[in-house]
Design an enzyme around this catalytic site. Sequence first.
Site, PDB file in Angstrom:
ATOM      1  N   PRO A   2      -6.304  -8.650  10.075  1.00 43.24           N
ATOM      2  CA  PRO A   2      -5.662  -9.801   9.455  1.00 43.24           C
ATOM      3  C   PRO A   2      -4.790  -9.398   8.264  1.00 43.24           C
ATOM      4  O   PRO A   2      -5.071  -8.408   7.595  1.00 43.24           O
ATOM      5  CB  PRO A   2      -6.838 -10.651   8.984  1.00 43.24           C
ATOM      6  CG  PRO A   2      -7.993  -9.735   8.895  1.00 43.24           C
ATOM      7  CD  PRO A   2      -7.743  -8.622   9.859  1.00 43.24           C
ATOM      8  N   GLU A   3      -3.731 -10.163   8.017  1.00 45.73           N
ATOM      9  CA  GLU A   3      -2.853  -9.897   6.869  1.00 45.73           C
ATOM     10  C   GLU A   3      -3.123 -10.941   5.787  1.00 45.73           C
ATOM     11  O   GLU A   3      -3.934 -11.838   5.973  1.00 45.73           O
ATOM     12  CB  GLU A   3      -1.397  -9.902   7.344  1.00 45.73           C
ATOM     13  CG  GLU A   3      -1.193  -8.835   8.419  1.00 45.73           C
ATOM     14  CD  GLU A   3       0.234  -8.643   8.879  1.00 45.73           C
ATOM     15  OE1 GLU A   3       1.159  -9.006   8.141  1.00 45.73           O
ATOM     16  OE2 GLU A   3       0.415  -8.110   9.980  1.00 45.73           O
ATOM     17  N   GLN A  70     -12.822  -5.135   6.060  1.00 49.20           N
ATOM     18  CA  GLN A  70     -12.392  -4.091   6.992  1.00 49.20           C
ATOM     19  C   GLN A  70     -12.280  -4.679   8.391  1.00 49.20           C
ATOM     20  O   GLN A  70     -11.739  -5.752   8.548  1.00 49.20           O
ATOM     21  CB  GLN A  70     -13.344  -2.902   6.914  1.00 49.20           C
ATOM     22  CG  GLN A  70     -13.144  -2.193   5.581  1.00 49.20           C
ATOM     23  CD  GLN A  70     -14.360  -1.437   5.125  1.00 49.20           C
ATOM     24  OE1 GLN A  70     -15.466  -1.697   5.566  1.00 49.20           O
ATOM     25  NE2 GLN A  70     -14.156  -0.501   4.245  1.00 49.20           N
ATOM     26  N   ARG A 125      -5.917   0.472  -7.187  1.00 45.90           N
ATOM     27  CA  ARG A 125      -4.860   1.104  -6.403  1.00 45.90           C
ATOM     28  C   ARG A 125      -3.853   0.080  -5.861  1.00 45.90           C
ATOM     29  O   ARG A 125      -2.684   0.412  -5.667  1.00 45.90           O
ATOM     30  CB  ARG A 125      -5.529   1.846  -5.227  1.00 45.90           C
ATOM     31  CG  ARG A 125      -4.633   2.734  -4.416  1.00 45.90           C
ATOM     32  CD  ARG A 125      -5.475   3.582  -3.463  1.00 45.90           C
ATOM     33  NE  ARG A 125      -6.278   2.801  -2.533  1.00 45.90           N
ATOM     34  CZ  ARG A 125      -5.803   2.170  -1.481  1.00 45.90           C
ATOM     35  NH1 ARG A 125      -4.520   2.214  -1.195  1.00 45.90           N
ATOM     36  NH2 ARG A 125      -6.607   1.491  -0.686  1.00 45.90           N
ATOM     37  N   ASN A 169       1.694  -5.629   9.329  1.00 43.06           N
ATOM     38  CA  ASN A 169       2.753  -5.254  10.246  1.00 43.06           C
ATOM     39  C   ASN A 169       3.685  -6.387  10.661  1.00 43.06           C
ATOM     40  O   ASN A 169       4.889  -6.193  10.751  1.00 43.06           O
ATOM     41  CB  ASN A 169       2.141  -4.591  11.476  1.00 43.06           C
ATOM     42  CG  ASN A 169       3.092  -3.608  12.078  1.00 43.06           C
ATOM     43  OD1 ASN A 169       3.855  -2.967  11.351  1.00 43.06           O
ATOM     44  ND2 ASN A 169       3.085  -3.504  13.386  1.00 43.06           N
TER      45      ASN A 169
END
Length: 273
Positions: A2-3, A70, A125, A169
């Site tokens: 998933p985005e 994840q 990060r 993506n």
Amino acid sequence: MPEGPEIRIAADRIARVLEGERVEQAFLALPALRRFRARLEGAHVLRVDTRGKAMLTRFDNGLTLYSHNQLYGRWYVRPRGELPRTNRSLRVALHTASHSALLYSASDIAVLDEAGLEAHPFLRRIGPDILDRELTWRDLAVRLDEARFRRRALSSLYLDQAFIAGIGNYLRSEILFFAGLDHRRRPADLSRGERGRLGRETLAVALRSYDTRGITNPPSRVRARKAAGDAARGAHRFAVFGRDGKPCDGCGTAVQRTDAGSRRLYYCSVCQR
Ligand SMILES: [Zn+2]
């Protein structure tokens, strides 16, 4: 995977039953986290934030439950006392008076105070969340021009969570199409106006996808596609992603597919320069 928009939609579902509510009972399966149970019980949930693919459940006692799903992790929401039918293993349960939020199978879970959040390796990060309401197109235009980002191809930058968290993506191809930019260009090659346009389209496309649960085309294009016979959601959802060989809505040229960063990327060689 998933985005950002899908993660935010999942977080909204959790937020609807937890925000403002008191945790009556908590369960933490991981031995390292069990000591937090007593501190979570009785606390109120302030809100549920996302940072890219991480979810942050914030409590009024200064603690935050960090979870990164994840591939396998999954949150469920149920009326209190009900459990979903699943073979997954329960990792976290937060029970309010009326509902339960249940996290299954995820292994990347932590309970953190403010200092722990600051020091967390993943949160340190990653860049700002693409759906962060405070994030403006100007912030993105400035970020594009930073030394660590400006000499990298857009195709690589737009998959890098350190640049913006929550882009994946399909958003990469769609944002670059709506910004009218070739994926091989670098921010350093863009004019100031182009960087601004890219910043605006980055936010607009992500927000549209969130509002419509995954449709990146604006309503006018969706209507035009439907009128042309593409009634199925899969046929009008994206401008270019997954549409290689089909005509571009803007110019009629066939959409092309390539691989960039070992992920497929779709573009119009006429509309994107
Ligand atoms: Zn085109």
